[in-house]
Design a protein around this motif. Structure first.
Motif, PDB file in Angstrom:
ATOM      1  N   PHE A  91      23.224  29.899  26.776  1.00  0.00           N
ATOM      2  CA  PHE A  91      24.555  29.957  27.373  1.00  0.00           C
ATOM      3  C   PHE A  91      24.422  30.090  28.882  1.00  0.00           C
ATOM      4  O   PHE A  91      23.659  30.918  29.391  1.00  0.00           O
ATOM      5  N   ASP A  92      25.164  29.263  29.600  1.00  0.00           N
ATOM      6  CA  ASP A  92      25.224  29.356  31.055  1.00  0.00           C
ATOM      7  C   ASP A  92      26.685  29.219  31.453  1.00  0.00           C
ATOM      8  O   ASP A  92      27.354  28.244  31.061  1.00  0.00           O
ATOM      9  N   GLY A  93      27.210  30.184  32.184  1.00  0.00           N
ATOM     10  CA  GLY A  93      28.616  30.146  32.538  1.00  0.00           C
ATOM     11  C   GLY A  93      28.904  30.764  33.888  1.00  0.00           C
ATOM     12  O   GLY A  93      28.140  31.599  34.392  1.00  0.00           O
ATOM     13  N   SER A  94      30.012  30.354  34.482  1.00  0.00           N
ATOM     14  CA  SER A  94      30.465  30.935  35.747  1.00  0.00           C
ATOM     15  C   SER A  94      31.985  30.921  35.769  1.00  0.00           C
ATOM     16  O   SER A  94      32.630  30.061  35.148  1.00  0.00           O
ATOM     17  N   ALA A  95      32.553  31.883  36.478  1.00  0.00           N
ATOM     18  CA  ALA A  95      34.013  31.960  36.625  1.00  0.00           C
ATOM     19  C   ALA A  95      34.334  32.558  37.984  1.00  0.00           C
ATOM     20  O   ALA A  95      33.758  33.583  38.381  1.00  0.00           O
ATOM     21  N   TYR A  96      35.241  31.906  38.684  1.00  0.00           N
ATOM     22  CA  TYR A  96      35.697  32.404  39.984  1.00  0.00           C
ATOM     23  C   TYR A  96      37.207  32.575  39.907  1.00  0.00           C
ATOM     24  O   TYR A  96      37.930  31.666  39.488  1.00  0.00           O
ATOM     25  N   GLN A  97      37.688  33.752  40.314  1.00  0.00           N
ATOM     26  CA  GLN A  97      39.098  34.091  40.150  1.00  0.00           C
ATOM     27  C   GLN A  97      39.665  34.715  41.410  1.00  0.00           C
ATOM     28  O   GLN A  97      39.034  35.585  42.034  1.00  0.00           O
ATOM     29  N   ARG A  98      40.878  34.305  41.790  1.00  0.00           N
ATOM     30  CA  ARG A  98      41.690  34.989  42.805  1.00  0.00           C
ATOM     31  C   ARG A  98      43.027  35.321  42.147  1.00  0.00           C
ATOM     32  O   ARG A  98      43.666  34.443  41.559  1.00  0.00           O
ATOM     33  N   ASN A  99      43.459  36.582  42.276  1.00  0.00           N
ATOM     34  CA  ASN A  99      44.629  36.989  41.516  1.00  0.00           C
ATOM     35  C   ASN A  99      45.280  38.199  42.159  1.00  0.00           C
ATOM     36  O   ASN A  99      44.752  38.777  43.113  1.00  0.00           O
ATOM     37  N   ASN A 140      55.237  46.371  44.030  1.00  0.00           N
ATOM     38  CA  ASN A 140      54.170  46.222  45.013  1.00  0.00           C
ATOM     39  C   ASN A 140      52.952  45.599  44.334  1.00  0.00           C
ATOM     40  O   ASN A 140      52.741  45.768  43.128  1.00  0.00           O
ATOM     41  N   ARG A 141      52.118  44.921  45.154  1.00  0.00           N
ATOM     42  CA  ARG A 141      51.013  44.166  44.569  1.00  0.00           C
ATOM     43  C   ARG A 141      49.701  44.413  45.301  1.00  0.00           C
ATOM     44  O   ARG A 141      49.686  44.665  46.507  1.00  0.00           O
ATOM     45  N   ASN A 142      48.637  44.346  44.533  1.00  0.00           N
ATOM     46  CA  ASN A 142      47.285  44.296  45.080  1.00  0.00           C
ATOM     47  C   ASN A 142      46.714  42.911  44.847  1.00  0.00           C
ATOM     48  O   ASN A 142      47.004  42.271  43.827  1.00  0.00           O
ATOM     49  N   ALA A 143      45.868  42.471  45.764  1.00  0.00           N
ATOM     50  CA  ALA A 143      45.140  41.222  45.594  1.00  0.00           C
ATOM     51  C   ALA A 143      43.687  41.542  45.266  1.00  0.00           C
ATOM     52  O   ALA A 143      43.129  42.519  45.771  1.00  0.00           O
ATOM     53  N   TYR A 144      43.095  40.718  44.409  1.00  0.00           N
ATOM     54  CA  TYR A 144      41.688  40.918  44.069  1.00  0.00           C
ATOM     55  C   TYR A 144      41.040  39.580  43.782  1.00  0.00           C
ATOM     56  O   TYR A 144      41.718  38.551  43.619  1.00  0.00           O
ATOM     57  N   MET A 145      39.718  39.581  43.707  1.00  0.00           N
ATOM     58  CA  MET A 145      38.985  38.378  43.332  1.00  0.00           C
ATOM     59  C   MET A 145      37.725  38.772  42.579  1.00  0.00           C
ATOM     60  O   MET A 145      37.183  39.869  42.767  1.00  0.00           O
ATOM     61  N   THR A 146      37.281  37.909  41.698  1.00  0.00           N
ATOM     62  CA  THR A 146      36.031  38.122  40.983  1.00  0.00           C
ATOM     63  C   THR A 146      35.203  36.840  41.037  1.00  0.00           C
ATOM     64  O   THR A 146      35.736  35.730  41.022  1.00  0.00           O
ATOM     65  N   ASP A 147      33.899  37.024  41.113  1.00  0.00           N
ATOM     66  CA  ASP A 147      32.947  35.919  41.107  1.00  0.00           C
ATOM     67  C   ASP A 147      31.861  36.293  40.099  1.00  0.00           C
ATOM     68  O   ASP A 147      31.121  37.255  40.319  1.00  0.00           O
ATOM     69  N   GLU A 148      31.786  35.530  38.998  1.00  0.00           N
ATOM     70  CA  GLU A 148      30.951  35.951  37.869  1.00  0.00           C
ATOM     71  C   GLU A 148      30.017  34.834  37.417  1.00  0.00           C
ATOM     72  O   GLU A 148      30.392  33.663  37.428  1.00  0.00           O
ATOM     73  N   GLU A 149      28.826  35.233  36.996  1.00  0.00           N
ATOM     74  CA  GLU A 149      27.881  34.309  36.370  1.00  0.00           C
ATOM     75  C   GLU A 149      27.233  34.990  35.180  1.00  0.00           C
ATOM     76  O   GLU A 149      26.983  36.204  35.211  1.00  0.00           O
ATOM     77  N   SER A 150      26.977  34.217  34.124  1.00  0.00           N
ATOM     78  CA  SER A 150      26.323  34.755  32.930  1.00  0.00           C
ATOM     79  C   SER A 150      25.298  33.747  32.415  1.00  0.00           C
ATOM     80  O   SER A 150      25.527  32.529  32.459  1.00  0.00           O
TER      81      SER A 150
END
Length: 723
Positions: A322-330, A344-354
């Motif tokens: 298995f090889d995977g990646s995901a990039y998120q802005r939310n 009210n809101r917070n902004a975040y991001m994730t950058d993931e690899e597996s």
């Protein structure tokens, strides 16, 4: 922002991992009793469709669901196509004991559902776990690549290791076929849908080498305003019959998701509950189109080796990389402000690899001792996952507020966001399991017993920066667990087979208590009893199951609150009944129905949660689907299908302060064989499907600040051609 990226596995590392992941998989099972001839014939037909390496999810053998002393539901490929499903969650809508789409209709980046009340984030694909890093990188399998869906109810750890106690879902891949068949389709529909699919099979110039090639391209608007969905799938597989007794299968599944809707929530006020300022619509989006992005790549490369030794002994090894990646802005929301209309809101991001590997080795044998027939199964499986996650968060609600009734979805500028929290995680997980199962038959009596020992380890390194304060932590889970199950089923006359079973499961638990002692795995046990029915001509099937699941060793708050320490004394009980049936009334008309009544309660806790029901657990669910095929007159060649889904009320939050209302939805489908219109159109078919036909507004909630709208009405028109 720095990331700790794992090195990609070398060929040598792959070979070493495979060779060190002990002996092998198993399986032939043949009914010995003449009274089971029809079931055996049905099984043979199923194997022909599903491939020689297919094994029943509930036993890892070819035992049919009717002979298995535990509840299992199967959704076949014809049903998947007929209902026009585009996700695993949609495929499970008519399965008893399963509550789907817990995060509503606009969230499509993960398959989240619960079985018998217990949440499930992980599926299996062709018997191997789809590895999930616990964050946002969940591998999904599109229904275009699925032959059928099997739902194994109750604890499944004896065969599969760490699993939630409610059950598991195994997605059976489409297998190569000797027959040269190619299906192509194009579709359009709600949300400016544009989709094309390909499914081709046949021989590669040699009867010993067959293939299957599946592909998909899909684009459409998401349910939430400004959002989009986009997916591409490429899934080839090849079977090579090396000798009369040895089959090798090589398979690839690649999926690219450049856009997958939204992940944000809405408050209960203005959706579930009334609000003095009005009501939100089902397409409300409280995020920002300039900071809403999700891009996922998943590659699965696998092989299977099936070898028949003779004298009833067989071997199957099933392995996958298995090889995977995901990039998120939310963004995510705070509670509704006192004005009743802004959050009210917070902004975040994730950058993931597996990167991971899963290997299942099974050795099976058929042994007859007197009148007893033993189907022995010995297995060793192994899995390893290395995942890195980079996380950034504003945490001070500097992403600004938004009006829930008049949202401005274009407020954020990513270049001007200040992220005050950063976390880089490096996660390594491994699990090795040793299992043994004996499936016995004596005349009409079927017995099954099995046990398993698991070794589980997880190490997580975390580098955190909170404003200007940096810290580094390391945590480890090093746990082991033995689980077992047993069951009995007796084939009475008239097609009735009562059964009873006991099964156990476990899930690893991270952390230590206030004394510094490591937590134990959370364990569960289930008692299940029921009766299965299969008519002599196979036209009627039914299962009635009653179950009682107790999950123990869940973490709870320490009442002394010593430095935020946790105790491991929590307990949850889930009990209920499930009824599932199908009736082929005539060659033209069939019915499928199910009903579930479920009571779930936290029975041991140190806080006010004791006696409460968890969220996302409806008290009742039911469904009915009917098909009718016209064979005469102007409508000859038309098949009509229609279904009703009922989902009962659920708790709105953990403290049970309110209810999420129940709802009833209507789905429908129309299929028309175009050859009845013109013989030159042989192989062509038109399909029209509709879900939530009356556009009923419904909801799912985690708490009063985090709710989701259910899926809006969706209509799809598809033209298919087979040649």
């Amino acid at each position: 922002m720095s990331h700790h990226l794992p090195s990609k596995p070398t060929l040598l590392a792959i070979l070493v991992s495979v060779l060190c992941a002990p002996p092998l998989y198993a399986a032939d099972n043949t009914a010995a009793d003449n009274s089971a001839d029809q079931s055996a014939a049905t099984s043979d037909e199923t194997v022909e469709v599903l491939g020689q390496t297919y094994r029943n999810t509930a036993t890892k053998t070819k035992l049919t669901p009717e002979e298995t002393p535990q509840a299992i539901s199967v959704v076949d490929s014809e049903t998947l196509e007929q209902r026009g499903v585009s996700s695993v969650s949609e495929a499970l809508r008519y399965v008893p004991g399963v509550n789907t789409e817990l995060r509503g209709g606009a969230v499509s980046r993960l398959d989240l559902f619960n079985i018998r009340g217990f949440d499930n984030y992980q599926n299996s694909y062709d018997g191997l776990l789809l590895q999930y890093n616990g964050w946002n990188l969940q591998p999904q399998i599109d229904p275009i690549a699925i032959e059928q869906v099997e739902v194994f109810k109750g604890p499944t750890s004896v065969l599969y290791g760490s699993m939630p106690p409610g059950g598991m879902v195994n997605l059976i891949a489409k297998a190569p076929r000797h027959e040269a068949i190619t299906d192509v389709s194009v579709a359009t529909g709600t949300g400016n849908l544009k989709e094309t699919t390909l499914d081709s099979s046949g021989e590669l110039g040699n009867p010993d080498v067959t293939y299957r090639l599946v592909g998909l391209a899909r684009q459409k608007d998401g349910q939430a305003n400004t959002s989009e969905q986009e997916r591409y799938v490429f899934a080839p597989s090849v079977d090579w019959q090396v000798t009369d007794k040895t089959l090798v299968n090589v398979n690839l599944y690649y999926q690219k998701d450049p856009a997958m809707g939204i992940y944000t929530t809405v408050p209960a006020s203005g959706s579930v509950y009334s609000n003095a300022h009005g009501d939100m619509s089902a397409d409300t989006f409280l995020g920002d189109k300039n900071w809403n992005h999700y891009d996922k790549d998943v590659t699965l490369v696998g092989y299977k080796i099936n070898h028949e030794f003779g004298n009833g002994w067989a071997f199957l090894q099933n392995a996958r990389l298995f090889d995977g990646s995901a990039y998120q802005r939310n963004t995510y929301n705070a509670a509704l402000n006192s004005d009743g209309r802004t959050v009210n809101r917070n902004a975040y991001m994730t950058d993931e690899e597996s990167h991971g590997i899963v290997v299942d080795n099974q050795l099976s044998g058929l042994v007859t001792l007197g009148q007893w027939q033993h189907n022995l199964l010995l297995g060793v499986d192994y899995q390893r996952l290395h995942s890195t996650v980079g996380y950034l968060d504003t945490i001070d609600y500097s992403a600004g507020s938004i009006d829930i009734f008049n949202p401005n979805n274009s407020q954020l500028d990513g270049d001007n966001l200040t992220f005050n929290y950063q976390d880089d995680e490096d996660i390594r997980q491994s699990q090795t399991g040793f299992y043994l199962q004996d499936q016995l038959r004596f005349d009409r009596l079927v017995l099954i017993a099995g046990g398993r020992f698991d070794l589980y380890r997880a190490d997580t390194d975390s580098d955190t920066l909170y404003y200007s304060t940096a810290s580094t932590t390391h945590s480890r889970i090093d746990q082991q667990q033995f689980t077992w199950r047993s069951g009995a089923l007796y084939e009475l006359g008239g097609g009735f087979s009562p059964y009873v079973s006991y099964a156990e499961s476990f899930e690893p638990v991270a952390g230590i208590d206030k004394h510094g002692d490591a937590f134990k795995p959370s364990t569960a046990k289930q008692w299940e009893g029921g009766v299965k029915y299969l008519s002599g001509d196979g036209s009627k099937t039914a299962t009635l199951a009653a179950f009682h699941i107790t999950k123990e060793n869940s973490l709870v708050t320490d009442p002394d609150n010593v430095y935020g320490a946790k105790l491991q004394t929590g307990e949850t009980v889930s009990k209920g009944i499930e009824l599932e049936g199908r009736w082929d009334v005539t060659d033209q008309f069939n019915l499928a129905a199910n009903y579930t009544r479920l009571h779930m309660e936290i029975t041991r806790d140190t806080t006010a949660l004791q006696g409460k029901t968890p969220v996302w657990v409806p008290n009742q669910t039911a469904s009915l689907w009917a098909n009718y095929r016209f064979e005469r007159g102007l409508v000859q060649g038309v098949t009509l299908g229609s279904g009703l889904r009922y989902v009962g009320e659920a708790e709105i939050d953990a403290m049970n302060t309110g209810k999420v209302p129940d709802y009833v939805l209507l789905d429908a489908s129309v299929r028309y064989d175009l050859s009845y219109l013109n013989s030159k159109l042989k192989g062509a078919e038109a399909v029209l499907t509709a879900t939530n036909l009356f556009d009923k507004e419904y909801y799912s909630c985690y708490d009063t600040s985090n709710c989701w709208f259910g899926a809006e009405r969706n209509i799809e028109a598809r033209l298919k051609y087979r040649f």
